[in-house]
Design a protein around this motif. Structure first.
Motif, PDB file in Angstrom:
ATOM      1  N   GLY A 171      35.011 -12.056 -47.391  1.00 43.07           N
ATOM      2  CA  GLY A 171      35.710 -11.073 -46.589  1.00 43.07           C
ATOM      3  C   GLY A 171      34.966  -9.752 -46.526  1.00 43.07           C
ATOM      4  N   GLU A 172      34.405  -9.325 -47.667  1.00 47.64           N
ATOM      5  CA  GLU A 172      33.636  -8.083 -47.685  1.00 47.64           C
ATOM      6  C   GLU A 172      32.379  -8.205 -46.832  1.00 47.64           C
ATOM      7  OE1 GLU A 172      32.832  -7.258 -51.744  1.00 47.64           O
ATOM      8  OE2 GLU A 172      34.819  -6.417 -52.159  1.00 47.64           O
ATOM      9  N   ARG A 173      31.742  -9.363 -46.905  1.00 50.85           N
ATOM     10  CA  ARG A 173      30.537  -9.562 -46.083  1.00 50.85           C
ATOM     11  C   ARG A 173      30.874  -9.533 -44.604  1.00 50.85           C
ATOM     12  NH1 ARG A 173      28.834 -13.238 -50.359  1.00 50.85           N
ATOM     13  NH2 ARG A 173      29.764 -15.006 -49.248  1.00 50.85           N
ATOM     14  N   GLU A 174      32.000 -10.095 -44.223  1.00 47.69           N
ATOM     15  CA  GLU A 174      32.384 -10.100 -42.812  1.00 47.69           C
ATOM     16  C   GLU A 174      32.622  -8.674 -42.319  1.00 47.69           C
ATOM     17  OE1 GLU A 174      32.802 -11.292 -39.127  1.00 47.69           O
ATOM     18  OE2 GLU A 174      32.206 -12.587 -40.785  1.00 47.69           O
ATOM     19  N   ILE A 175      33.257  -7.844 -43.144  1.00 47.07           N
ATOM     20  CA  ILE A 175      33.450  -6.435 -42.779  1.00 47.07           C
ATOM     21  C   ILE A 175      32.092  -5.754 -42.600  1.00 47.07           C
ATOM     22  CG2 ILE A 175      34.287  -4.202 -43.629  1.00 47.07           C
ATOM     23  CD1 ILE A 175      36.561  -5.736 -45.013  1.00 47.07           C
ATOM     24  N   TRP A 176      31.144  -6.053 -43.503  1.00 46.31           N
ATOM     25  CA  TRP A 176      29.816  -5.442 -43.423  1.00 46.31           C
ATOM     26  C   TRP A 176      29.101  -5.861 -42.135  1.00 46.31           C
ATOM     27  CZ3 TRP A 176      24.675  -6.464 -42.914  1.00 46.31           C
ATOM     28  CH2 TRP A 176      23.781  -5.450 -43.295  1.00 46.31           C
ATOM     29  N   PHE A 177      29.136  -7.164 -41.825  1.00 46.41           N
ATOM     30  CA  PHE A 177      28.455  -7.647 -40.615  1.00 46.41           C
ATOM     31  C   PHE A 177      29.084  -7.042 -39.356  1.00 46.41           C
ATOM     32  CE2 PHE A 177      27.150 -11.454 -43.271  1.00 46.41           C
ATOM     33  CZ  PHE A 177      25.793 -11.132 -43.250  1.00 46.41           C
ATOM     34  N   ASP A 178      30.399  -6.929 -39.336  1.00 44.03           N
ATOM     35  CA  ASP A 178      31.071  -6.334 -38.179  1.00 44.03           C
ATOM     36  C   ASP A 178      30.643  -4.879 -38.002  1.00 44.03           C
ATOM     37  OD1 ASP A 178      33.224  -6.459 -36.045  1.00 44.03           O
ATOM     38  OD2 ASP A 178      34.003  -4.833 -37.281  1.00 44.03           O
ATOM     39  N   GLY A 179      30.564  -4.134 -39.101  1.00 43.77           N
ATOM     40  CA  GLY A 179      30.110  -2.755 -39.027  1.00 43.77           C
ATOM     41  C   GLY A 179      28.655  -2.648 -38.587  1.00 43.77           C
ATOM     42  N   TYR A 180      27.849  -3.600 -39.031  1.00 48.95           N
ATOM     43  CA  TYR A 180      26.434  -3.618 -38.644  1.00 48.95           C
ATOM     44  C   TYR A 180      26.305  -3.774 -37.135  1.00 48.95           C
ATOM     45  CZ  TYR A 180      21.486  -4.964 -38.715  1.00 48.95           C
ATOM     46  OH  TYR A 180      20.119  -5.014 -38.505  1.00 48.95           O
ATOM     47  N   VAL A 181      27.053  -4.721 -36.565  1.00 49.24           N
ATOM     48  CA  VAL A 181      26.971  -4.959 -35.127  1.00 49.24           C
ATOM     49  C   VAL A 181      27.464  -3.741 -34.352  1.00 49.24           C
ATOM     50  CG1 VAL A 181      27.847  -6.378 -33.220  1.00 49.24           C
ATOM     51  CG2 VAL A 181      27.165  -7.456 -35.377  1.00 49.24           C
ATOM     52  N   ARG A 182      28.535  -3.141 -34.807  1.00 47.53           N
ATOM     53  CA  ARG A 182      29.058  -1.954 -34.126  1.00 47.53           C
ATOM     54  C   ARG A 182      28.036  -0.820 -34.139  1.00 47.53           C
ATOM     55  NH1 ARG A 182      34.659  -1.752 -33.241  1.00 47.53           N
ATOM     56  NH2 ARG A 182      35.784  -3.564 -34.040  1.00 47.53           N
ATOM     57  N   THR A 183      27.401  -0.603 -35.285  1.00 47.01           N
ATOM     58  CA  THR A 183      26.394   0.453 -35.379  1.00 47.01           C
ATOM     59  C   THR A 183      25.208   0.149 -34.466  1.00 47.01           C
ATOM     60  OG1 THR A 183      27.011   0.911 -37.660  1.00 47.01           O
ATOM     61  CG2 THR A 183      24.869   1.688 -36.946  1.00 47.01           C
ATOM     62  N   TYR A 184      24.798  -1.102 -34.446  1.00 41.64           N
ATOM     63  CA  TYR A 184      23.677  -1.481 -33.595  1.00 41.64           C
ATOM     64  C   TYR A 184      23.996  -1.252 -32.125  1.00 41.64           C
ATOM     65  CZ  TYR A 184      20.375  -4.417 -31.067  1.00 41.64           C
ATOM     66  OH  TYR A 184      19.439  -4.874 -30.165  1.00 41.64           O
TER      67      TYR A 184
END
Length: 387
Positions: A171-184
């Motif tokens: 779950g924590e990794r999914e939050i991180w990946f979602d934030g990564y895509v948004r920042t990108y």
């Protein structure tokens, strides 16, 4: 060289590496700092004038700064003055007019390989295999103890240091990946090129993730998501410039034909690809992608030139990867099976028959534990003993 450029996707660890490199007291300047970015745009020469051992981070945010670096180097060519990092391939950016040719060496920092995540400073056993005769491969790979690992767990966490090493919960990794895509999408992408329709771009990213390991067909991809082919081409180029997407050229004896044959599509990080695609269960293509990530890290860290290619005939015979070093070809087939059979290696034999003395014996990388020759043309190897 007076300058070294370390490039790679955002969050691969470039800044952490740059801060730890070079002599003590080296100045560190990041263009993520808006005041510095503004100064780099108004008066770039003031940032580099009289520089002695300076690190400039995220230089893709102001390509004009490279011209100032060039002028500084031309007045003083002492080695090691500049360490530049960037989250985009500067040589592929349209807005970059200065490549620092003859003044800089370029290094690529890919996401962490499995070996690096285990604390070993290497990308795999590829160099050992290149340097060892085919007959010695089995003894070479069986001599050292290796830790078996479920490739699906590695595919889910990917190779970005934070989710791969520091986050243990899915779950924590999914939050991180979602934030990564948004920042990108909201910041990094806009610094490369103006994208008005971000939902279209995100839809293309998802479609590309679902096509991992397949041939790139821009017309078909555009038809599936309702975008014209020129737009698809532009978006894929932006993803490749950002080191998120990887296209593997086709092998051909005629090097010119490699430019016209369809490449295969992969992602720089499997964890990000799974998140973007909304897939919870990795597929066999993701094991291919993991092997490729190890190959890319090895290729871009070695001094000698090596090419990573794929091979496919008009009748559908194919080999996932071909390592070309000099006049030598090493074919590699990747299968997610735990029980490899001779038929799994049939295309390795076809490749070897077609290319004669240039082709070495092939590797059949699989998800099981068998380390054995399936015939004179193919060695079955657990993927974790090599990658």
């Amino acid at each position: 060289m007076p300058a070294v450029v370390v490039a790679g996707a955002r969050q691969t660890g470039k800044s952490t590496l740059a801060r730890q490199c070079g002599p003590e007291g080296r100045r560190y300047l990041s263009l993520d700092d808006l005041d510095l970015l503004d100064l780099a745009r108004r008066d770039p020469d003031s940032l580099v004038r009289g520089a002695e051992h300076v690190t400039l981070s995220e230089v893709q945010r102001e390509p004009g700064l490279l011209s100032a670096v060039k002028r500084a180097i031309d007045s003083d060519r002492r080695p090691g003055q500049f360490l530049l990092t960037g989250s985009a391939n500067l040589l592929m950016m349209r807005r970059v007019s200065e490549s620092l040719a003859g003044r800089a060496s370029y290094l690529t920092l890919w996401p962490m390989t499995r070996q690096e995540q285990l604390g070993r400073g290497k990308g795999g056993r590829w160099e050992d295999l290149i340097e060892t005769g085919d007959a010695g491969w089995r003894d070479l790979l069986g001599a050292e103890p290796a830790d078996a690992e479920d490739w699906r767990a590695l595919a889910r966490r990917g190779g970005f240091p934070v989710p791969a090493v520091h986050l243990r919960d899915a779950g924590e990794r999914e939050i991180w990946f979602d934030g990564y895509v948004r920042t990108y999408l909201e910041r990094d992408l806009q610094a490369l090129s103006s994208i008005a329709a971000l939902p279209d771009f995100r839809r293309l990213m998802r479609a590309a993730c679902l096509r991992i390991g397949g041939l790139v067909n821009q017309t078909a991809l555009g038809r599936d998501i309702g975008l014209p082919q020129p737009t698809v081409n532009r978006y894929l180029n932006l993803l490749e410039t950002s080191y998120l997407l990887v296209r593997i050229p086709a092998y051909s004896v005629n090097r010119t034909k490699r430019l016209t044959k369809s490449p295969k599509l992969y992602w720089g990080d499997t964890g990000l690809a799974l998140s973007l695609a909304g897939e919870s269960e990795p597929r066999g293509a993701h094991l291919e992608n993991l092997v490729l990530q190890s190959l890319l890290a090895w290729r871009d860290a070695r001094l000698g030139r090596a090419e990573i290619l794929h091979w496919r005939t008009t009748v559908g015979e194919e080999v996932d990867f071909v390592i070309e070093t000099g006049d030598s070809l090493l074919p590699i087939e990747v299968k997610a099976t735990t029980r490899p059979r001779l038929r799994d290696a049939r295309h390795l034999k076809t490749f070897r028959d077609e290319h004669g003395e240039m082709a070495r014996a092939g590797l059949l990388l699989h998800a099981g534990t068998l380390l054995e020759w399936l015939g004179p043309h193919a060695l079955a190897v657990p993927w974790w003993r090599v990658a």
